[in-house]
Design a protein around this motif. Structure first.
Motif: not given
Length: 205
Positions: A42-58, A76-88
């Motif tokens: 649980d503790r380590l998973t929470e660390q990964l949740h935080q990294i995920d949240a930081e990725t969304i902020d980016l 802009r469409e290319d940058l946005y699409e790449l960002s969505l893929v990395l977030m996924s």
């Protein structure tokens, strides 16, 4: 005068590169989880949740940058699409950790480590490649290597699933298969990023 941390025309690529680097951090945490005792999940998973949240902020930082900048290295469409893929991709990696934590999975196959090795290399290559999108330098090698890595990951997943079917009863099989699918999804999303970069390369060359 507003402070800029990097040249405005390259800000979007830098943010994308940082998103890919977040996957490297997440891979390291997930590797810790695989070697940890269940009470640490649980503790380590929470660390990964935080990294995920930081990725969304980016991702949202990139959206803000695109709206406020008159100069962007790519449409802009290319940058946005790449960002969505990395977030996924990060979402799949985060779900992998949560799967282990929720089910208290122990004795996870070494195939998971094989998948993480590939994902880490894919993320590293992607972080480097997106910085070069402004000049389109050496991206053919990135594209080819990412496809090779994705094939390696997919073959490892097929072997993993076959092993699970032989070794586990249905309930345990379903839980371990969920983990295998989430890790495979992470690799597949990074392959999708490379395919998208390949499309940019063909279009802009």
């Amino acid at each position: 005068m507003k402070l800029q941390l990097f040249p405005q025309e390259n800000a979007g690529l830098e943010l994308l590169s940082r998103m890919a680097s977040q996957l490297l951090r997440g891979t390291a945490v997930l590797a810790e989880i695989l070697g940890a005792d269940p009470e640490e999940f649980d503790r380590l998973t929470e660390q990964l949740h935080q990294i995920d949240a930081e990725t969304i902020d980016l991702h949202f930082a990139l959206m803000t940058q695109m709206r406020t900048s008159f100069i962007n290295p790519l449409p802009r469409e290319d940058l946005y699409e790449l960002s969505l893929v990395l977030m996924s991709a990060m979402e799949c990696l985060d779900a992998s950790a949560e799967t282990i934590s929720l089910y208290k999975l122990s004795g996870v196959s070494r195939r998971a480590s094989e998948q993480l090795e590939v994902i880490g290399r894919q993320a590293e290559l992607t972080a480097s490649a997106v910085r070069r999108l402004a000049s389109l330098e050496d991206l053919e090698e990135y594209w080819i290597e990412m496809l090779r890595l994705a094939r390696r990951a997919e073959r490892s997943r097929r072997i993993w699933v076959a092993e699970l079917m032989r070794e586990y009863k249905p309930l345990a099989y379903a839980r371990h298969r969920d983990l295998a699918d989430q890790l495979s999804g992470t690799s597949a999303e990074l392959r999708r990023a490379a395919t998208f970069v390949g499309g940019i390369l063909v279009r802009e060359s």
